[in-house]
Design a protein around this motif. Structure first.
Motif, PDB file in Angstrom:
ATOM      1  N   LYS A   1      -9.297  10.362  -8.085  1.00  0.00           N
ATOM      2  CA  LYS A   1     -10.253   9.619  -7.272  1.00  0.00           C
ATOM      3  C   LYS A   1      -9.574   8.901  -6.106  1.00  0.00           C
ATOM      4  N   ASP A   2      -8.241   8.881  -6.114  1.00  0.00           N
ATOM      5  CA  ASP A   2      -7.499   8.162  -5.080  1.00  0.00           C
ATOM      6  C   ASP A   2      -7.325   8.972  -3.797  1.00  0.00           C
ATOM      7  N   PHE A   3      -7.546  10.283  -3.874  1.00  0.00           N
ATOM      8  CA  PHE A   3      -7.312  11.151  -2.723  1.00  0.00           C
ATOM      9  C   PHE A   3      -8.567  11.929  -2.357  1.00  0.00           C
ATOM     10  N   ARG A   4      -8.739  12.110  -1.053  1.00  0.00           N
ATOM     11  CA  ARG A   4      -9.767  13.012  -0.549  1.00  0.00           C
ATOM     12  C   ARG A   4      -9.069  14.086   0.266  1.00  0.00           C
ATOM     13  N   ILE A   5      -9.330  15.330  -0.050  1.00  0.00           N
ATOM     14  CA  ILE A   5      -8.673  16.458   0.626  1.00  0.00           C
ATOM     15  C   ILE A   5      -9.391  16.735   1.946  1.00  0.00           C
ATOM     16  N   LEU A   6      -8.653  16.651   3.049  1.00  0.00           N
ATOM     17  CA  LEU A   6      -9.212  16.891   4.379  1.00  0.00           C
ATOM     18  C   LEU A   6      -8.966  18.315   4.851  1.00  0.00           C
ATOM     19  N   ALA A   7      -7.783  18.851   4.548  1.00  0.00           N
ATOM     20  CA  ALA A   7      -7.451  20.215   4.985  1.00  0.00           C
ATOM     21  C   ALA A   7      -6.326  20.760   4.112  1.00  0.00           C
ATOM     22  N   VAL A   8      -6.369  22.065   3.883  1.00  0.00           N
ATOM     23  CA  VAL A   8      -5.318  22.767   3.137  1.00  0.00           C
ATOM     24  C   VAL A   8      -4.745  23.822   4.071  1.00  0.00           C
TER      25      VAL A   8
ATOM     26  N   LEU B   1       0.827  -1.202   0.000  1.00  0.00           N
ATOM     27  CA  LEU B   1       0.000   0.000   0.000  1.00  0.00           C
ATOM     28  C   LEU B   1       0.865   1.258   0.000  1.00  0.00           C
ATOM     29  N   LEU B   2       1.955   1.232   0.747  1.00  0.00           N
ATOM     30  CA  LEU B   2       2.857   2.385   0.765  1.00  0.00           C
ATOM     31  C   LEU B   2       3.489   2.603  -0.606  1.00  0.00           C
ATOM     32  N   LYS B   3       3.845   1.520  -1.262  1.00  0.00           N
ATOM     33  CA  LYS B   3       4.399   1.625  -2.613  1.00  0.00           C
ATOM     34  C   LYS B   3       3.362   2.205  -3.567  1.00  0.00           C
ATOM     35  N   ASP B   4       2.103   1.732  -3.448  1.00  0.00           N
ATOM     36  CA  ASP B   4       1.026   2.279  -4.279  1.00  0.00           C
ATOM     37  C   ASP B   4       0.814   3.760  -4.004  1.00  0.00           C
ATOM     38  N   CYS B   5       0.880   4.132  -2.733  1.00  0.00           N
ATOM     39  CA  CYS B   5       0.690   5.538  -2.354  1.00  0.00           C
ATOM     40  C   CYS B   5       1.738   6.425  -3.000  1.00  0.00           C
TER      41      CYS B   5
ATOM     42  N   ASP C   1       9.055  11.441  -1.909  1.00  0.00           N
ATOM     43  CA  ASP C   1       9.635  10.491  -0.957  1.00  0.00           C
ATOM     44  C   ASP C   1       8.745  10.409   0.274  1.00  0.00           C
ATOM     45  N   LEU C   2       8.645   9.218   0.830  1.00  0.00           N
ATOM     46  CA  LEU C   2       7.981   9.032   2.118  1.00  0.00           C
ATOM     47  C   LEU C   2       9.004   9.193   3.228  1.00  0.00           C
ATOM     48  N   PHE C   3       8.561   9.672   4.381  1.00  0.00           N
ATOM     49  CA  PHE C   3       9.464   9.784   5.524  1.00  0.00           C
ATOM     50  C   PHE C   3       8.693   9.466   6.794  1.00  0.00           C
TER      51      PHE C   3
ATOM     52  N   ARG D   1      -6.716  11.955   2.636  1.00  0.00           N
ATOM     53  CA  ARG D   1      -7.039  10.555   2.910  1.00  0.00           C
ATOM     54  C   ARG D   1      -6.830   9.788   1.611  1.00  0.00           C
ATOM     55  N   VAL D   2      -6.031   8.736   1.687  1.00  0.00           N
ATOM     56  CA  VAL D   2      -5.688   7.959   0.506  1.00  0.00           C
ATOM     57  C   VAL D   2      -6.572   6.729   0.438  1.00  0.00           C
ATOM     58  N   ARG D   3      -7.094   6.457  -0.745  1.00  0.00           N
ATOM     59  CA  ARG D   3      -7.895   5.250  -0.983  1.00  0.00           C
ATOM     60  C   ARG D   3      -7.097   4.351  -1.913  1.00  0.00           C
ATOM     61  N   PHE D   4      -6.886   3.113  -1.488  1.00  0.00           N
ATOM     62  CA  PHE D   4      -6.020   2.217  -2.234  1.00  0.00           C
ATOM     63  C   PHE D   4      -6.821   1.229  -3.068  1.00  0.00           C
ATOM     64  N   GLY D   5      -6.704   1.364  -4.382  1.00  0.00           N
ATOM     65  CA  GLY D   5      -7.192   0.356  -5.311  1.00  0.00           C
ATOM     66  C   GLY D   5      -8.663   0.036  -5.233  1.00  0.00           C
TER      67      GLY D   5
END
Length: 302
Positions: free
Chosen positions: A158-165, A87-91, A112-114, A179-183
Motif C-alpha cells: 500500500k506504500d507504493f503506486r506504480i506509475l510506469a514499468v 522520509l528518505l529513511k522510511d523509503c 541503496d539511495l543515490f 510514487r511513494v506514500r509515507f506513513g
C-alpha cells in the motif's frame, strides 16, 4: 463567499500536510497553498519546488546577485524540511521490505539511495533514485528479470503506486517509476527504482564527501541547480547537463579558486567504493585544510 472560504481552507490543509515553508531552521505558516516570502521590493510566490517556482525566482532574483540575506531567503525556498531525512529513511526501509519479500531475507540483495536523495544536494523538488543490487553489476537481461520479481512484491504494498514499468529489451536501463506514500500522512515523492545499476553509487559518495566539508557547499550546489533549471540548461533528458555534471563543475570551480581541496588522490573513484572509504578521504584532507571565509554571495559571484 462560503465557497471561497472552503477553497482557502482546503488549500491551507493541503499545504500544511506538505510541511509548510522552511527557511533555514524555521517553518513559516503556510498560506493558501502557496508560501510567500517578502524580499526587498518584491514578493515571491513559492509553489512547492515546481518549474513555475524556479522560473519565478530566476526572473526576480538571480542567485549570484544581491545581498547575503537575499540569497539565504531564495535558497531557503528550495531547501527540504527536516522531516525529509526521516522520509528518505522510511523509503529505504519500505523498499528493503519489498525486496526481502521478493527474494528472501538472506538473498544478498541490498537497497541503496543515490543521486540528490543521498549526495547532500537534496531540494524540495528532487525525486528519489534507488537501486537494488549485489556487489557486482548485473546484465541488462538479469536486471529486467529481477525487476519484474520486485514489481510483484511492490504491487502488493500500500506504500507504493506504480506509475510506469520500463523493461523493454531495447531499454538501456530497466526501471520502475513509483510514487511513494509515507506513513499515511499524505506525503508523496516520485521514485525511480533500478536493479544492478551500481555505477552512480560511487558518484553519490563523492559528492556527499565534498558536501560534508563545509555547510556552504550544499547551498552553492542548490543555487547552481536552481539557476540551471530556471534557465533551461539542465536535464539529461533534454540533452542538457545533468545535475551531477553541474555540481561537479561547481566543485572544480571551487578547487580552481583555492576554496576546496581535492579528495581524489588518483583522480579516480577508487577512494569512494564505500561510505567508510569516503569518510576516510574526508578525514585525511580536513586535518590540514581550512575553509575560506567568503560568503555565499561572494563565492557565487566569483
Amino acid at each position: 463567499k462560503p465557497l471561497l472560504l472552503l477553497l482557502v481552507c482546503l488549500a491551507w490543509i493541503a499545504n500544511y500536510l506538505q510541511g509548510g515553508l522552511t527557511i533555514g531552521s524555521r517553518n513559516f505558516w503556510p498560506m493558501l497553498g502557496v508560501g510567500f516570502m517578502v524580499m526587498p521590493g518584491r514578493i515571491i510566490g513559492v509553489d512547492r519546488g515546481t518549474a513555475r517556482t524556479t522560473r519565478a525566482v530566476a526572473e526576480t532574483h538571480h542567485p549570484a546577485s544581491g545581498s547575503e540575506n537575499d540569497l539565504g531567503l531564495v535558497l531557503g525556498m528550495f531547501q527540504p524540511p527536516r522531516r525529509d531525512a526521516l522520509l528518505l529513511k522510511d523509503c529505504r526501509e519500505m523498499l528493503r521490505a519489498a525486496v526481502s519479500s521478493a527474494f528472501g531475507a538472506e538473498s544478498g540483495w541490498r537497497v541503496d539511495l543515490f543521486g540528490s536523495a543521498a549526495n547532500g544536494f537534496w531540494t524540495r523538488s528532487s525525486d528519489i533514485d534507488a537501486v537494488v543490487h549485489r556487489e557486482e553489476e548485473c546484465s541488462r537481461a538479469e536486471a529486467r528479470r529481477e525487476l519484474k520479481r520486485i514489481l510483484k512484491s511492490i504491487g502488493r504494498s500500500k506504500d507504493f503506486r506504480i506509475l510506469a514499468v520500463i523493461v523493454g529489451r531495447k531499454v538501456k536501463l530497466p526501471l520502475l517509476k513509483l510514487r511513494v506514500r509515507f506513513g499515511g500522512r499524505g506525503f508523496f515523492r516520485e521514485l525511480d527504482l533500478t536493479v544492478g545499476n551500481i555505477k552512480p553509487l560511487a558518484n553519490t559518495r563523492l559528492l556527499r564527501a565534498y558536501a560534508s566539508l563545509d555547510e556552504r557547499i550544499p547551498l552553492l550546489g542548490i543555487a547552481t541547480k536552481v539557476w540551471a533549471k530556471a534557465t533551461g540548461c539542465s536535464g539529461a533528458a533534454t540533452r542538457n547537463l545533468s545535475p551531477y555534471a553541474l555540481v561537479i563543475m561547481l566543485i572544480y570551480y571551487l578547487q580552481a579558486s583555492s576554496f576546496l581541496p581535492s579528495l581524489q588522490r588518483s583522480g579516480e573513484l577508487d577512494d569512494f567504493n564505500s561510505y567508510a572509504a569516503a569518510e576516510a578521504a574526508v578525514l585525511r584532507v580536513s586535518s590540514s585544510w581550512r575553509p575560506g571565509k567568503q560568503s555565499l554571495a561572494e563565492l557565487l559571484r566569483g
